[in-house]
Design a protein around this motif. Structure first.
Motif, PDB file in Angstrom:
ATOM      1  N   MET A   1      14.453  -4.885   7.857  1.00 41.05           N
ATOM      2  CA  MET A   1      13.474  -4.235   6.938  1.00 41.05           C
ATOM      3  C   MET A   1      12.969  -2.959   7.601  1.00 41.05           C
ATOM      4  O   MET A   1      12.409  -3.002   8.918  1.00 41.05           O
ATOM      5  CB  MET A   1      12.562  -5.202   6.433  1.00 41.05           C
ATOM      6  CG  MET A   1      11.253  -4.573   5.320  1.00 41.05           C
ATOM      7  SD  MET A   1       9.978  -5.520   4.988  1.00 41.05           S
ATOM      8  CE  MET A   1      11.017  -6.593   4.042  1.00 41.05           C
ATOM      9  N   SER A   2      13.103  -1.884   6.865  1.00 39.82           N
ATOM     10  CA  SER A   2      12.688  -0.545   7.518  1.00 39.82           C
ATOM     11  C   SER A   2      11.336  -0.362   7.648  1.00 39.82           C
ATOM     12  O   SER A   2      10.544  -1.053   6.922  1.00 39.82           O
ATOM     13  CB  SER A   2      13.383   0.699   6.811  1.00 39.82           C
ATOM     14  OG  SER A   2      12.845   0.975   5.391  1.00 39.82           O
ATOM     15  N   THR A   3      10.687   0.421   8.088  1.00 39.76           N
ATOM     16  CA  THR A   3       9.510   0.609   8.277  1.00 39.76           C
ATOM     17  C   THR A   3       8.786   1.389   6.812  1.00 39.76           C
ATOM     18  O   THR A   3       7.895   0.987   6.474  1.00 39.76           O
ATOM     19  CB  THR A   3       9.292   2.015   9.122  1.00 39.76           C
ATOM     20  OG1 THR A   3       9.615   1.617  10.519  1.00 39.76           O
ATOM     21  CG2 THR A   3       7.582   2.114   9.399  1.00 39.76           C
ATOM     22  N   ASP A   4       9.695   1.974   6.156  1.00 38.02           N
ATOM     23  CA  ASP A   4       9.398   2.338   4.756  1.00 38.02           C
ATOM     24  C   ASP A   4       9.183   1.250   3.862  1.00 38.02           C
ATOM     25  O   ASP A   4       8.330   1.315   2.934  1.00 38.02           O
ATOM     26  CB  ASP A   4      10.626   3.271   4.374  1.00 38.02           C
ATOM     27  CG  ASP A   4      10.605   4.691   5.038  1.00 38.02           C
ATOM     28  OD1 ASP A   4       9.542   5.110   5.454  1.00 38.02           O
ATOM     29  OD2 ASP A   4      11.502   5.532   4.793  1.00 38.02           O
ATOM     30  N   ASP A   5      10.186   0.366   3.970  1.00 37.34           N
ATOM     31  CA  ASP A   5       9.891  -0.882   3.026  1.00 37.34           C
ATOM     32  C   ASP A   5       8.710  -1.664   3.346  1.00 37.34           C
ATOM     33  O   ASP A   5       8.206  -2.114   2.486  1.00 37.34           O
ATOM     34  CB  ASP A   5      11.025  -1.826   3.259  1.00 37.34           C
ATOM     35  CG  ASP A   5      12.468  -1.106   2.744  1.00 37.34           C
ATOM     36  OD1 ASP A   5      12.182  -0.290   1.880  1.00 37.34           O
ATOM     37  OD2 ASP A   5      13.590  -1.730   3.219  1.00 37.34           O
ATOM     38  N   LYS A   6       8.352  -1.488   4.593  1.00 39.03           N
ATOM     39  CA  LYS A   6       7.162  -2.489   5.074  1.00 39.03           C
ATOM     40  C   LYS A   6       5.922  -1.745   4.505  1.00 39.03           C
ATOM     41  O   LYS A   6       4.940  -2.319   4.018  1.00 39.03           O
ATOM     42  CB  LYS A   6       7.082  -2.433   6.701  1.00 39.03           C
ATOM     43  CG  LYS A   6       7.943  -3.517   7.192  1.00 39.03           C
ATOM     44  CD  LYS A   6       7.850  -3.563   8.723  1.00 39.03           C
ATOM     45  CE  LYS A   6       8.867  -4.522   9.590  1.00 39.03           C
ATOM     46  NZ  LYS A   6       8.767  -4.461  10.816  1.00 39.03           N
TER      47      LYS A   6
END
Length: 107
Positions: A1-6
């Motif tokens: 999971m990318s930082t954007d998704d988090k």
């Protein structure tokens, strides 16, 4: 999971909580969160000057000056009046009933 998704997940959760945790609104919350995260990413980063100018490393510890002597502590800023306490013009404040005294616990 990318930082954007988090970040989107965090925003969606905050939106869900702020709306009283309704069911069936996941898609709407997720879309709102995605837009917030996108806007946050596109927003210009604030320079240190705009955020106060001092970093934790350059700021002396509370109550200590750079020369080792104690600085006088400043008083906390006054907090604004809560919106629930503001009374519209022309209306009277509702009088509060006194609280009933508590009974001591039975032993």
């Amino acid at each position: 999971m990318s930082t954007d998704d988090k970040r989107i997940r965090e925003f969606a959760y905050q939106i869900w909580e702020s709306e009283g945790k309704p069911e069936g609104q996941e898609a709407r919350h997720w879309e709102m969160a995605r837009k917030l995260a996108e806007a946050e990413a596109l927003a210009p980063k604030k320079s240190p000057k705009a955020t106060g100018g001092k970093t934790a490393a350059s700021k002396p510890a509370a109550g200590k000056a750079l020369n080792g002597k104690a600085e006088p502590k400043t008083k906390a800023k006054a907090k604004p009046v809560a919106a629930s306490k503001v009374i519209p013009p022309g209306e009277k404040a509702a009088e509060k009933k006194p609280r009933a005294a508590r009974k001591p616990p039975a032993v």
